[in-house]
Design a protein around this motif. Structure first.
Motif, PDB file in Angstrom:
ATOM      1  N   GLY A 146       5.976  24.161 -13.462  1.00  0.00           N
ATOM      2  CA  GLY A 146       7.352  23.753 -13.689  1.00  0.00           C
ATOM      3  C   GLY A 146       7.759  22.706 -12.664  1.00  0.00           C
ATOM      4  O   GLY A 146       7.080  22.503 -11.655  1.00  0.00           O
ATOM      5  N   TYR A 147       8.875  22.031 -12.918  1.00  0.00           N
ATOM      6  CA  TYR A 147       9.341  21.020 -11.969  1.00  0.00           C
ATOM      7  C   TYR A 147      10.602  21.514 -11.254  1.00  0.00           C
ATOM      8  O   TYR A 147      11.319  22.393 -11.745  1.00  0.00           O
ATOM      9  CB  TYR A 147       9.607  19.683 -12.667  1.00  0.00           C
ATOM     10  CG  TYR A 147      10.763  19.667 -13.645  1.00  0.00           C
ATOM     11  CD1 TYR A 147      12.077  19.458 -13.210  1.00  0.00           C
ATOM     12  CD2 TYR A 147      10.548  19.839 -15.010  1.00  0.00           C
ATOM     13  CE1 TYR A 147      13.144  19.438 -14.099  1.00  0.00           C
ATOM     14  CE2 TYR A 147      11.610  19.815 -15.912  1.00  0.00           C
ATOM     15  CZ  TYR A 147      12.896  19.624 -15.451  1.00  0.00           C
ATOM     16  OH  TYR A 147      13.952  19.613 -16.326  1.00  0.00           O
ATOM     17  N   PRO A 149      14.268  20.866 -10.380  1.00  0.00           N
ATOM     18  CA  PRO A 149      15.323  20.000 -10.921  1.00  0.00           C
ATOM     19  C   PRO A 149      15.899  19.035  -9.890  1.00  0.00           C
ATOM     20  O   PRO A 149      16.210  17.883 -10.219  1.00  0.00           O
ATOM     21  CB  PRO A 149      16.384  21.004 -11.394  1.00  0.00           C
ATOM     22  CG  PRO A 149      15.629  22.266 -11.660  1.00  0.00           C
ATOM     23  CD  PRO A 149      14.536  22.296 -10.633  1.00  0.00           C
ATOM     24  N   ASN A 167       3.832  16.382 -23.576  1.00  0.00           N
ATOM     25  CA  ASN A 167       4.228  17.701 -24.053  1.00  0.00           C
ATOM     26  C   ASN A 167       3.588  17.995 -25.405  1.00  0.00           C
ATOM     27  O   ASN A 167       3.849  17.272 -26.366  1.00  0.00           O
ATOM     28  CB  ASN A 167       5.759  17.750 -24.181  1.00  0.00           C
ATOM     29  CG  ASN A 167       6.274  19.113 -24.580  1.00  0.00           C
ATOM     30  OD1 ASN A 167       5.737  20.133 -24.156  1.00  0.00           O
ATOM     31  ND2 ASN A 167       7.314  19.151 -25.398  1.00  0.00           N
ATOM     32  N   PHE A 176       6.883  22.068 -22.367  1.00  0.00           N
ATOM     33  CA  PHE A 176       8.247  21.896 -21.879  1.00  0.00           C
ATOM     34  C   PHE A 176       9.223  22.619 -22.811  1.00  0.00           C
ATOM     35  O   PHE A 176       9.119  22.520 -24.033  1.00  0.00           O
ATOM     36  CB  PHE A 176       8.601  20.413 -21.786  1.00  0.00           C
ATOM     37  CG  PHE A 176       7.987  19.716 -20.612  1.00  0.00           C
ATOM     38  CD1 PHE A 176       8.720  19.496 -19.451  1.00  0.00           C
ATOM     39  CD2 PHE A 176       6.668  19.279 -20.653  1.00  0.00           C
ATOM     40  CE1 PHE A 176       8.162  18.850 -18.357  1.00  0.00           C
ATOM     41  CE2 PHE A 176       6.093  18.634 -19.565  1.00  0.00           C
ATOM     42  CZ  PHE A 176       6.836  18.425 -18.410  1.00  0.00           C
ATOM     43  N   THR A 177      10.161  23.334 -22.219  1.00  0.00           N
ATOM     44  CA  THR A 177      11.145  24.082 -22.999  1.00  0.00           C
ATOM     45  C   THR A 177      12.247  23.150 -23.494  1.00  0.00           C
ATOM     46  O   THR A 177      12.448  22.054 -22.945  1.00  0.00           O
ATOM     47  CB  THR A 177      11.777  25.184 -22.143  1.00  0.00           C
ATOM     48  OG1 THR A 177      12.546  24.576 -21.086  1.00  0.00           O
ATOM     49  CG2 THR A 177      10.720  26.103 -21.539  1.00  0.00           C
ATOM     50  N   GLU A 179      15.307  23.514 -22.931  1.00  0.00           N
ATOM     51  CA  GLU A 179      16.232  23.348 -21.812  1.00  0.00           C
ATOM     52  C   GLU A 179      15.737  22.284 -20.844  1.00  0.00           C
ATOM     53  O   GLU A 179      16.527  21.459 -20.353  1.00  0.00           O
ATOM     54  CB  GLU A 179      16.417  24.684 -21.090  1.00  0.00           C
ATOM     55  CG  GLU A 179      17.112  25.759 -21.899  1.00  0.00           C
ATOM     56  CD  GLU A 179      16.238  26.397 -22.977  1.00  0.00           C
ATOM     57  OE1 GLU A 179      16.791  27.002 -23.916  1.00  0.00           O
ATOM     58  OE2 GLU A 179      14.992  26.285 -22.887  1.00  0.00           O
ATOM     59  N   GLU A 180      14.429  22.281 -20.558  1.00  0.00           N
ATOM     60  CA  GLU A 180      13.875  21.265 -19.665  1.00  0.00           C
ATOM     61  C   GLU A 180      14.002  19.874 -20.275  1.00  0.00           C
ATOM     62  O   GLU A 180      14.388  18.909 -19.598  1.00  0.00           O
ATOM     63  CB  GLU A 180      12.409  21.584 -19.359  1.00  0.00           C
ATOM     64  CG  GLU A 180      12.217  22.778 -18.442  1.00  0.00           C
ATOM     65  CD  GLU A 180      10.759  23.169 -18.303  1.00  0.00           C
ATOM     66  OE1 GLU A 180      10.357  23.547 -17.185  1.00  0.00           O
ATOM     67  OE2 GLU A 180      10.011  23.095 -19.306  1.00  0.00           O
ATOM     68  N   HIS A 183      17.529  18.691 -20.128  1.00  0.00           N
ATOM     69  CA  HIS A 183      17.851  18.262 -18.765  1.00  0.00           C
ATOM     70  C   HIS A 183      17.310  16.855 -18.496  1.00  0.00           C
ATOM     71  O   HIS A 183      18.021  15.989 -17.952  1.00  0.00           O
ATOM     72  CB  HIS A 183      17.257  19.258 -17.760  1.00  0.00           C
ATOM     73  CG  HIS A 183      17.521  18.918 -16.333  1.00  0.00           C
ATOM     74  ND1 HIS A 183      16.505  18.825 -15.395  1.00  0.00           N
ATOM     75  CD2 HIS A 183      18.663  18.602 -15.676  1.00  0.00           C
ATOM     76  CE1 HIS A 183      17.024  18.505 -14.222  1.00  0.00           C
ATOM     77  NE2 HIS A 183      18.327  18.360 -14.362  1.00  0.00           N
ATOM     78  N   ILE A 184      16.084  16.615 -18.907  1.00  0.00           N
ATOM     79  CA  ILE A 184      15.463  15.295 -18.715  1.00  0.00           C
ATOM     80  C   ILE A 184      16.246  14.227 -19.477  1.00  0.00           C
ATOM     81  O   ILE A 184      16.542  13.144 -18.946  1.00  0.00           O
ATOM     82  CB  ILE A 184      13.990  15.339 -19.167  1.00  0.00           C
ATOM     83  CG1 ILE A 184      13.158  16.203 -18.204  1.00  0.00           C
ATOM     84  CG2 ILE A 184      13.405  13.922 -19.261  1.00  0.00           C
ATOM     85  CD1 ILE A 184      11.771  16.557 -18.733  1.00  0.00           C
TER      86      ILE A 184
END
Length: 391
Positions: A146-147, A149, A167, A176-177, A179-180, A183-184
């Protein structure tokens, strides 16, 4: 003699393809370069035989044969819920490798910055450098990759022109979800950047994980440039059929880049691949089941070796922690695996910006008998006497 371009000193030839050559020299089972040792679907093979006898031996339309683009647009629309226009939203390329280069050269000016997650597929840093862009690296943290944020937000504060997202991820198998990805995309919108996604493993995802098409998320279409290929989904890596998907304004420029890079992808192969794009949804369910079985076979052997590894959420790669074996570098370890164990993988350092030498990447896109043969060789690692005499 004049000297070659300075930018070429910033990266080497492909480590992955180099490991394939080493595997061939030493007779190792090649689990380094990610291509299958089994045939494409019969529908595609039959269509290829027909295409070779048809009128498809000259240039197709530069940005893709009309029948191929139409079938591709229908498949993408069905998967994403987007309304894809085959004439406005697609450029057919020579594999996802060219698609990424087209996307980078379309999105970026020399001197622009591009965010790259590390570890990364080795082409991404080279693509940025060849485009005249400067990579900004953001860490994907083992073991779940994971990264952070805050780290990503700090990278966006440097005003990049784009971010690259693979991905499901090669080499980590991370999915990657939503949500991720949201966010990106939110950060990209805030800082007016493109999101360049690379999605050739879209159909190779293991439950409960689900692939999310970034371009299909709310507000994403106008800034997402999707790169993809048919290579992994239909087991035709040698056909080199890929594409760029983006809004009309971006595609109009991408066509120019593609035209002068390669002119066009192979016409008879585009014709034959239409039969793959028209396969029913059951094909993709069966493909997921096929790779789920292969994953369990290979991971079963890895568990018996005692080496730690990250269980992939998607794609068909496994990052194996070989630090307990005592090698100074992962490159030494990968060469030893090929020569002594008889199984070739890729030294993980070729995927990392950081000085990381713990991992070797193996893949399991092989017949089950091939995976059993490789697994039995890997079981030598559980034999302390064998290790002692062969290290």
């Amino acid at each position: 003699m004049p000297t070659p371009a300075n930018r070429l000193s910033q990266f080497s030839e492909s480590v992955i393809r180099g490991m394939t050559r080493l595997a061939n020299r030493c007779g190792a089972i090649n689990l380094s370069q990610g291509f299958p040792d089994f045939d494409p679907p019969e529908e595609i093979l039959s269509a290829l035989e027909t295409a070779t006898r048809g009128p498809h031996h000259q240039y197709a339309v530069t940005w893709g044969a009309p029948r191929f683009r139409e079938a591709l647009a229908q498949k993408i629309s069905r998967n994403t819920g987007l309304s894809i226009d085959p004439d406005q939203h697609l450029v057919v390329t020579c594999g996802s490798t060219e698609a990424m280069m087209v996307a980078m050269m379309t999105a970026c000016n020399p001197g622009d910055k591009v965010i790259v997650f590390s570890p990364f597929y080795e082409n991404y840093a080279a693509d940025a450098i060849l485009s005249g862009a400067e990579p900004i690296y953001v860490t994907l943290n083992a073991p779940d990759f994971g990264y952070n944020p805050q780290e990503l937000e700090a990278a966006f504060e440097q005003k990049p022109k784009a971010i690259i997202v693979c991905n499901p991820s090669n080499p980590t198998g991370k999915v990657f979800t939503p949500e991720e990805l949201t966010h990106i995309i939110t950060l990209a919108e805030k800082h007016d950047a493109y999101v360049i996604t690379d999605e050739p493993y879209e159909h190779i995802v293991y439950p409960p994980h689900v692939h999310t098409y970034a371009a299909s998320l709310p507000g994403a279409w106008e800034r997402v440039i999707t790169c993809n290929s048919l290579s992994k989904t239909y087991s035709i890596t040698g056909w080199r059929l890929g594409y760029v998907l983006a809004p009309q304004e971006v595609i109009a420029q991408a066509r120019k880049v593609h035209d002068f890079l390669t002119v066009g992808a192979a016409a008879p192969l585009q014709e034959a691949a239409v039969s793959g794009l028209e396969l029913p949804d059951q094909y993709y369910s069966d493909l997921q089941d096929l790779y789920s079985r292969k994953r369990e076979v290979f991971l079963g052997y890895l568990r018996q070796t005692g080496l730690p590894f990250t269980e992939p959420q998607g794609a068909y790669y496994v990052m194996v922690d070989i630090s307990s074996l005592g090698f100074e570098t992962d490159t030494q370890a990968a060469e030893w695996f090929a020569r002594k164990v008889g199984v070739a993988g890729v030294p993980g350092s070729s995927f990392f910006r950081e000085p990381e030498h713990r991992f070797i990447r193996f893949h399991f896109a092989k017949k089950e008998e091939t995976l059993h043969a490789a697994g039995k060789r890997l079981l030598l690692l559980a034999d302390k006497d064998w290790l002692k005499s062969n290290r």
